[in-house]
Write a protein that holds these residues in place. Sequence first.
Motif, short mmCIF file in Angstrom:
data_model
loop_
_atom_site.label_atom_id
_atom_site.label_comp_id
_atom_site.label_asym_id
_atom_site.label_seq_id
_atom_site.Cartn_x
_atom_site.Cartn_y
_atom_site.Cartn_z
N ASP A 162 49.40 -25.97 13.76
CA ASP A 162 48.78 -25.34 12.38
C ASP A 162 48.22 -23.82 12.66
OD1 ASP A 162 49.37 -27.80 11.36
OD2 ASP A 162 47.38 -28.55 11.42
N ARG A 163 48.33 -23.07 11.71
CA ARG A 163 47.88 -21.70 11.83
C ARG A 163 47.45 -21.24 10.49
NH1 ARG A 163 48.74 -22.66 16.35
NH2 ARG A 163 50.34 -21.89 17.94
N ARG A 164 47.53 -21.72 9.52
CA ARG A 164 46.85 -21.12 8.32
C ARG A 164 45.89 -22.32 7.63
NH1 ARG A 164 49.37 -19.77 3.77
NH2 ARG A 164 47.83 -17.64 3.63
N ARG B 2 37.74 -20.38 18.08
CA ARG B 2 38.45 -21.42 19.10
C ARG B 2 39.92 -21.48 18.90
NH1 ARG B 2 33.52 -21.95 17.68
NH2 ARG B 2 32.06 -22.64 19.41
N ARG B 3 40.64 -21.00 17.90
CA ARG B 3 42.03 -21.38 17.62
C ARG B 3 42.48 -20.03 17.11
NH1 ARG B 3 44.28 -26.53 16.79
NH2 ARG B 3 46.19 -25.44 16.31
N ALA B 4 43.70 -19.76 17.40
CA ALA B 4 44.36 -18.63 16.73
C ALA B 4 45.06 -18.79 15.38
CB ALA B 4 45.68 -18.22 17.77
N VAL B 5 44.06 -19.12 14.34
CA VAL B 5 44.48 -19.52 13.11
C VAL B 5 43.73 -18.28 12.08
CG1 VAL B 5 44.48 -22.00 13.49
CG2 VAL B 5 42.27 -20.71 12.97
N GLU B 6 44.51 -18.41 10.98
CA GLU B 6 44.31 -17.37 10.00
C GLU B 6 43.49 -18.12 8.84
OE1 GLU B 6 46.24 -15.59 5.77
OE2 GLU B 6 47.54 -16.26 7.38
N VAL B 7 42.16 -18.04 8.71
CA VAL B 7 41.31 -18.69 7.75
C VAL B 7 40.88 -17.69 6.54
CG1 VAL B 7 39.36 -20.32 7.70
CG2 VAL B 7 40.23 -19.89 10.18
N LEU C 66 47.03 -18.11 -2.91
CA LEU C 66 46.67 -19.00 -1.88
C LEU C 66 47.66 -20.16 -1.99
CD1 LEU C 66 42.64 -18.63 -2.14
CD2 LEU C 66 44.24 -17.44 -0.78
N TRP C 67 48.57 -20.40 -0.95
CA TRP C 67 49.28 -21.50 -0.91
C TRP C 67 50.00 -21.46 0.57
CZ3 TRP C 67 54.84 -21.09 -0.63
CH2 TRP C 67 55.30 -19.93 -0.69
N ASP C 68 50.60 -22.77 0.69
CA ASP C 68 51.26 -22.68 1.95
C ASP C 68 50.52 -22.88 3.42
OD1 ASP C 68 53.83 -23.20 3.38
OD2 ASP C 68 53.82 -21.22 4.11
N PHE C 69 49.36 -23.38 3.04
CA PHE C 69 48.42 -23.68 4.30
C PHE C 69 48.74 -25.04 4.83
CE2 PHE C 69 46.09 -20.83 1.42
CZ PHE C 69 45.37 -19.89 2.44
N ASP C 70 48.30 -24.91 6.36
CA ASP C 70 48.63 -26.07 7.01
C ASP C 70 47.39 -26.98 6.71
OD1 ASP C 70 50.82 -25.22 8.52
OD2 ASP C 70 49.55 -23.73 9.33
N LEU C 71 46.32 -26.84 6.76
CA LEU C 71 45.13 -27.53 6.41
C LEU C 71 44.18 -26.98 5.44
CD1 LEU C 71 43.37 -29.94 7.60
CD2 LEU C 71 42.19 -28.18 9.10
N ALA C 72 43.67 -27.59 4.62
CA ALA C 72 42.56 -27.42 3.57
C ALA C 72 41.37 -28.12 3.93
CB ALA C 72 42.92 -27.32 2.10
N PHE C 73 40.18 -27.69 3.91
CA PHE C 73 38.96 -28.48 4.19
C PHE C 73 37.98 -28.16 3.38
CE2 PHE C 73 38.13 -24.98 7.05
CZ PHE C 73 36.83 -24.69 7.21
N ALA C 74 36.87 -29.00 2.94
CA ALA C 74 35.97 -28.92 2.26
C ALA C 74 34.64 -29.58 2.85
CB ALA C 74 36.04 -29.40 0.74
N ILE C 75 33.50 -28.88 3.20
CA ILE C 75 32.39 -29.54 3.92
C ILE C 75 31.13 -29.43 2.82
CG2 ILE C 75 30.67 -29.62 5.62
CD1 ILE C 75 32.74 -28.32 7.52
N GLY D 210 53.60 -31.73 4.06
CA GLY D 210 53.12 -32.25 5.27
C GLY D 210 52.17 -31.88 5.66
N GLY D 211 51.25 -30.78 5.10
CA GLY D 211 49.90 -30.34 5.33
C GLY D 211 48.80 -31.50 4.80
N ALA D 212 47.74 -31.05 5.28
CA ALA D 212 46.49 -32.15 5.14
C ALA D 212 45.20 -31.19 4.38
CB ALA D 212 45.90 -32.63 6.51
#
Length: 275
Positions: A62-64, A82-87, A128-137, A160-162
């Motif tokens: 996962d990168r995005r 902590r990770r080489a991700v684009e947030v 804003l599309w094609d993300f590997d993971l979206a999250f909401a805290i 396949g994303g989450a």
Amino acid sequence: MDQAERPRTAVRDYYDANTRAFLLAGGDGAIHRELWGPGVTRRREAVHHAHALVLDQLGPGDRRVLDLGCGVGAASLYLAQRRAVEVVGVSISPAQIRIAERFAARNGPLQGSVRFEVGDFTALPEDLWDFDLAFAIESFVHAHSAAAFFDEAARAVRPGGALVVVDDVRTGDRHDPALEDFQAGWHAPSLVTVAEAEALAAEAGLALVASRDLSSLQRLGRPRDRLIHAIAPLLRRLHSRSMWAQSMVGGDALQHCHRAGLLEYRMLRFERSAT
């Protein structure tokens, strides 16, 4: 102002008015609850435990990542450190985005990258599309429409994303006065059960694959919580004139709801079909 716009404006105004006070009351640049998970012994670790749980949800490739309701950016920065991700972090509050950008500018080197923008997560920008993971805290409950939240999240994540949601879910009667006090004080119209969230997500093309109860990791009844409960009658009298008083009444009701078993604090993981 039309009826659909009113809840969005209320949440924006709520956070524009209260975010600085939330930061003073919170810790380590975050404005959500502390979670005292296994091995957590210090408050700083408790503040970031929700971020660590989200970090664990990232797959090795996962990168995005999309932070829906990013607040002042604490979770986004935690992941990029902590990770080489684009947030990409999105908040409806311009005040929060200004603070998040300041925090990012002085946060030091990152393994990944972070950017923030003002936006409504129930009507995201088309790019804003094609993300590997979206999250909401602790932001999902603020959605003016839970269905629209899931629709947009499903569009934003790749096949396949989450999507990971960490938030309060309802377990009791939706018309309980304490639940209504919480919803009114915290501008939380999307207070749903796990079953309701699962059904709405399924309509958007997201399947619930994991549900974890984090309620026991909270610390209820802290000295500050007891003080707020003691002055709740005064806060109710100020309720109509002060957004801060509204928030305190809502927070006191939240404590009661968790103690009474009307709410649970859960982490839900949804996945979009790979096909």
